[in-house]
Design a protein around this motif. Structure first.
Motif: not given
Length: 525
Positions: A260, A303-304, A340-341, A343-345, A349
């Motif tokens: 990222r 980051e994670y 959350t995850i 939608k981000e990655d 996910y």
């Protein structure tokens, strides 16, 4: 003694590798030590060719492979500069009296397969051709590293699509005959190293993996190190649950995460990503939760952010899991991953879902744990197809259904038939893996039918597989033969199958061979 002018001061000799000596040297500019290998005299080796090939190897970025940083000429010789890996090599460690714990055996075997697979998937592919105990280092932290894989760089193939390093040590039969090496040659050498690691008393099923790696005919070996690793993971879980049948496990999670963008510099991003990947590998595939916690503690939650859940889970599991707390953390992790995850990655996910499901089915997290695991994985099947993880999701669902069926006899028939349906879907996937993978799936299908007492269907699966893959050593011929005998099949049909079995390369080394041979005496054999 100095090399490259006065830049490198030789401190000592580390040893002799393939095609040259290896020295420990101090870099007087960067103020650090390197391993420097003498690969030969420059008047017989093309320096430009070596530099070109080192440029390919310099792209290697894997925790299980030594890093090559430079190549130079000095005093009429060509030298390669590599990281100095501290530790002991496998030849030094594996004396005849030493027996590895199963945990270390499976850990090192998986790490070795991962490193070899990485090199084979480079562009162009790197063929090691010198896989042997001396070239595998065990670091103080317990992880292994391939070293000296640039030993035969000057002997690279003229084929621009592939680097082929001439072999010594654990070389394959075709290499010893002088034939050109390929991926299958490395698979043979890998099998020989696995044989050394596992010693005389091998875990159930491990000998079969080694046998397939080291077939004299390259066509009968595994087609990839990834396929070897898959079967090693299967064998490891066989020993854990003491099952008599090979089942599909959570598989194929490649742990290749997209970096990222952020404020961190590229080196720090790389370090954090590597720690995250190593942590998830320990958590997901090696079941080494203490190591997972250590790696993930180095990860930035910026980051994670899901790292905190993995650390909590690792701590609970390695300390003796509390089913109530595990269930609470999993529920919270599920919600966070969904909200959350996802939608981000999408890829992270999906992998988080796989890990959550693994904990559900591996530990006591409540009476409906299999239902929960099945629900969250089946819910993402569509997303898995788009991102290329449908095969992994199907394998996980199969594993869930089999374990659920074994835990509750009242629903076993339903669970097994559902699992068989998913196995058939796996086999039909256009991106299905090599022949060994397809055969393994057919064998699982036949095993489930046998366990249900549906022997006729099991026999149909065996016959179909044998017609598709004649004389393949991955087929369970003796299970098929036993079913024919039990079902009262005609003697000619039984004899015909036995004749086919005797044509399978290496079958006489199977522990069941002599027993079945005696049994066949009553059928005219």
């Amino acid at each position: 003694m100095y090399l490259c002018g006065n830049r490198y001061r030789v401190i000592g000799r580390l040893g002799e590798g393939g095609f040259g000596d290896v020295y420990l040297a101090e870099d007087r500019i960067l103020k650090k030590t390197w391993a420097i290998k003498d690969i030969g005299e420059s008047d017989r080796i093309s320096y430009s060719l070596v530099r070109s090939e080192v440029s390919v190897l310099a792209k290697v970025s894997h925790p299980g492979i030594v890093r090559i940083t430079d190549v130079f000429r000095s005093d009429g010789h060509i030298y390669i500069v590599m990281d100095h890996i501290k530790g002991m090599n496998l030849k030094e460690l594996m004396n005849p009296d030493r027996k590895l714990s199963e945990k270390m055996l499976f850990k090192w075997s998986a790490e070795l397969c991962d490193a070899i697979s990485y090199l084979h998937h480079m562009n162009p592919p790197v063929i090691l051709c010198d896989i042997k105990p001396q070239n595998i280092m065990v670091k103080p932290d317990g992880h292994i590293v391939l070293i000296d894989f640039g030993a035969a760089i000057p002997y690279a193939s003229d084929d621009k699509d592939e680097l082929s390093f001439i072999s010594r040590g654990y070389a394959s039969p075709e290499q010893l005959k002088g034939d050109r090496a390929d991926i299958k040659s490395d698979i043979y050498s890998l099998g020989k190293v696995l044989d050394l690691l596992s010693g005389k008393s091998k875990p159930f099923g491990f000998s079969a993996v080694i046998k397939r790696c080291t077939m004299k005919n390259p066509k009968l070996r595994y087609k990839s190190a990834k396929a070897v690793r898959r079967d090693i993971v299967i064998v490891r879980n066989l020993t854990r649950i003491a099952a008599a049948l090979i089942i599909f496990l959570i598989g194929g999670c490649m742990l290749l995460f997209k970096a990222r963008e952020g404020a961190l510099d590229i080196n720090e991003q790389s370090r954090i990503r590597q720690a995250y990947e190593q942590g998830l590998m320990c958590f997901y595939e090696l079941d080494d939760y203490e190591a997972a916690g250590r790696y993930l503690a180095e990860v930035s939650e910026n980051e994670y952010p899901e790292a905190k859940y993995y650390i909590e889970l690792s701590s609970l599991i390695s300390g003796g899991d509390d089913s109530g707390k595990l269930a609470d953390i999993l529920k919270s992790f599920e919600s966070f991953n969904e909200d959350t995850i996802s939608k981000e990655d999408p890829v992270r996910y999906i992998k988080n879902v796989f890990c959550i499901a693994k904990v559900y089915i591996s530990y006591d997290t409540g009476g409906d744990r299999f239902d929960k695991a099945f629900a969250i994985v089946s819910r993402i099947l569509g997303k898995c197809e788009k991102s290329g993880y449908r095969e992994d999701a199907l394998k996980l669902i199969i594993n869930i259904l089999i374990l659920q069926g074994r835990s509750d006899e009242s629903i076993r028939t339903r669970c097994y038939h559902e699992a068989i349906g998913y196995i058939e879907e796996l086999i039909s996937l256009p991106e299905s893996e090599d022949d060994a993978s397809v055969i393994a799936r057919y064998m699982d299908e036949a095993s489930l039918y046998t366990e249900l007492g549906e022997n006729e269907k099991a026999i149909e699966v065996y016959e179909n597989t044998e017609s598709l893959f004649p004389y393949d050593p991955g087929i369970r011929y003796f299970a098929h033969l036993s079913l024919l005998i039990q079902s009262g099949a005609d003697a000619s049909e039984i004899r015909s199958l036995w004749d086919a079995i005797e044509k399978v390369e290496g079958i006489e080394t199977d522990s069941n061979y002599e027993k079945m041979k005696e049994r066949m005496e009553g059928y005219g054999g």
